[in-house]
Design a protein around this motif. Sequence first.
Motif, PDB file in Angstrom:
ATOM      1  N   MET A 175       0.818  -1.205   0.000  1.00  0.00           N
ATOM      2  CA  MET A 175       0.000   0.000   0.000  1.00  0.00           C
ATOM      3  C   MET A 175       0.854   1.259   0.000  1.00  0.00           C
ATOM      4  O   MET A 175       0.357   2.358  -0.262  1.00  0.00           O
ATOM      5  N   CYS A 176       2.119   1.096   0.283  1.00  0.00           N
ATOM      6  CA  CYS A 176       3.015   2.257   0.332  1.00  0.00           C
ATOM      7  C   CYS A 176       3.613   2.591  -1.020  1.00  0.00           C
ATOM      8  O   CYS A 176       4.214   3.663  -1.190  1.00  0.00           O
ATOM      9  N   ASP A 177       3.516   1.665  -1.990  1.00  0.00           N
ATOM     10  CA  ASP A 177       4.147   1.890  -3.298  1.00  0.00           C
ATOM     11  C   ASP A 177       3.723   3.193  -3.964  1.00  0.00           C
ATOM     12  O   ASP A 177       4.574   3.897  -4.532  1.00  0.00           O
ATOM     13  N   HIS A 194      -1.723  12.469   2.832  1.00  0.00           N
ATOM     14  CA  HIS A 194      -2.248  11.696   1.707  1.00  0.00           C
ATOM     15  C   HIS A 194      -3.451  10.828   2.079  1.00  0.00           C
ATOM     16  O   HIS A 194      -3.825   9.953   1.291  1.00  0.00           O
ATOM     17  N   ALA A 195      -4.014  11.021   3.267  1.00  0.00           N
ATOM     18  CA  ALA A 195      -5.154  10.206   3.727  1.00  0.00           C
ATOM     19  C   ALA A 195      -4.825   8.714   3.650  1.00  0.00           C
ATOM     20  O   ALA A 195      -5.656   7.890   3.240  1.00  0.00           O
ATOM     21  N   PHE A 196      -3.612   8.373   4.027  1.00  0.00           N
ATOM     22  CA  PHE A 196      -3.151   6.987   3.980  1.00  0.00           C
ATOM     23  C   PHE A 196      -3.940   6.146   4.965  1.00  0.00           C
ATOM     24  O   PHE A 196      -4.121   6.515   6.127  1.00  0.00           O
ATOM     25  N   ASP A 241       2.774  11.302   8.816  1.00  0.00           N
ATOM     26  CA  ASP A 241       2.738  12.256   7.708  1.00  0.00           C
ATOM     27  C   ASP A 241       1.901  11.740   6.544  1.00  0.00           C
ATOM     28  O   ASP A 241       1.167  12.515   5.899  1.00  0.00           O
ATOM     29  N   LEU A 242       2.000  10.465   6.251  1.00  0.00           N
ATOM     30  CA  LEU A 242       1.188   9.897   5.170  1.00  0.00           C
ATOM     31  C   LEU A 242      -0.294   9.987   5.484  1.00  0.00           C
ATOM     32  O   LEU A 242      -1.125  10.263   4.601  1.00  0.00           O
TER      33      LEU A 242
END
Length: 492
Positions: free
Chosen positions: A61-63, A90-92, A85-86
């Motif tokens: 999912m980090c790619d 980025h709404a990670f 931070d993600l």
Amino acid sequence: MDKIEAIRNLAAQGWSQRRIARELGAHRSAVRRALEGRQTTSGDSKRATVMTGNPAPTQSMCDPFRESIEAKLDLGLDAKRIHRDLQSEHAFVGSYNSVQRFVKSLKEAAPKRIWRMEVEPGEEAQIDYGTMTIIEGEDGRLKRAQLLRVTLSHSRKSYSEAMPSQDCESFIRGLENAFRHFGGVPLRLCPDNLKAAVVKADWHDPEVNPKLLSFARHYGVSIMPTRPYTPQHKGKVENGIGYLKRELKGRRFGSAAELNEHLRSWECNVADKRIHGTTRRQVIEHFLAEEKPALKPLPEGLFPCYRESRRKVGRDGYFIVEKAYYDVPEQYIGRHMWVRWDARTVRILDSKLESVRVHARLAQGQFTQVLGADGRRGSFEESCGYYRSRCSRMGPSVAAWADGVLANRGEMAVRIMQGLLSLNGKYSKSQIDAACAKATLHGHYRLGELKNWLVAPARQESFSFLESHEIIRSPAGYDSHIGGASLFDPGN
């Protein structure tokens, strides 16, 4: 095979493994194996599918955020910070563990280079401690020994000593013994951030123990602590500690003196005569030929032996050293000070290590100065003399009134004179002197009576009758008015 050939061609053009993996959609470990020419195993089947044409492995999912994560790694951020931070940027929605695994894979694919640090002869000595439980006590139980090792960075010549603790005094004596063993002093010492050396660790501006700084000035050496949690900054002595522990492993000693005797023999007959794996030279030959001549000469005397402590001044203005009491000026009450003491003196220094006061050593329970009556230091007679002298500077009548207080009020005289002095800010000296003259005339030696004369200066005063004055006529002058008969004639 086409993929493998493409990887090798791109690598030959100077492409990094990270860039190749990104462009070809391959895992970085697969790129690394292709460049190393290794065959994939069954355990690598999922990662090698891109090489064999099988279905592509599951994408992390980090790619999609690879570039952002790589940029944050370059800034030195850890996986926890990157995960936060993600989420915010980025709404990670992935877990922290997925970020942690992804970060780990990036670091493994492109490990950070660690530069070797080599120095010139006589330039540096690295210092570290190791701990081993190898001393047998009288009761048969094993005791822990602190193993100090000092290694000259150029030749790897070392000194080892066992001591009971890592306190500052033991640390300094160990360094001093090392200098005597080497026959000279290096330019720089690189200790770990142990408490005996560093009060507050900081790479840019560490707070070094003041006693160690005094030791450094005595020997003309600088102190450069290593970065916290960075063992590669003192890799030479780190390896030396492991070398020392392997020598002592499985051995037992009856005392620290016996252990130190073994260390001296081992350093001389084994450690000094080995061919070092990095320098490829015999340690003692390398030391004598190049490093010892470059060391600075030893000073004439040893560093003075004293104990030291950082303490807070109590509200009474005293420090306690070995159960004796030593005073400091009042402006230092409540502040932290450094105290150094030996068998003869006690020295008190401020935060800048500037001397504040020096005392002779006292026996337990004694005070440098004893508080006398009402807070005055010294005996009652000394207190009376002190306040009497202060009162006399306010005027002659004030001095006379103070003498009357001393003669009539006993031990309360000190407090009364203190009260008199406290009036100096409310009234002028001339007003106080005039009030004291009136109070003395009437025999008023209480502070309240003196205050009455100050607040009611126009109060009517009583005086004794005068027997003669220029405006008073003599009794004989009245004889002419009464026919020559004297008013004082008993017959009239």
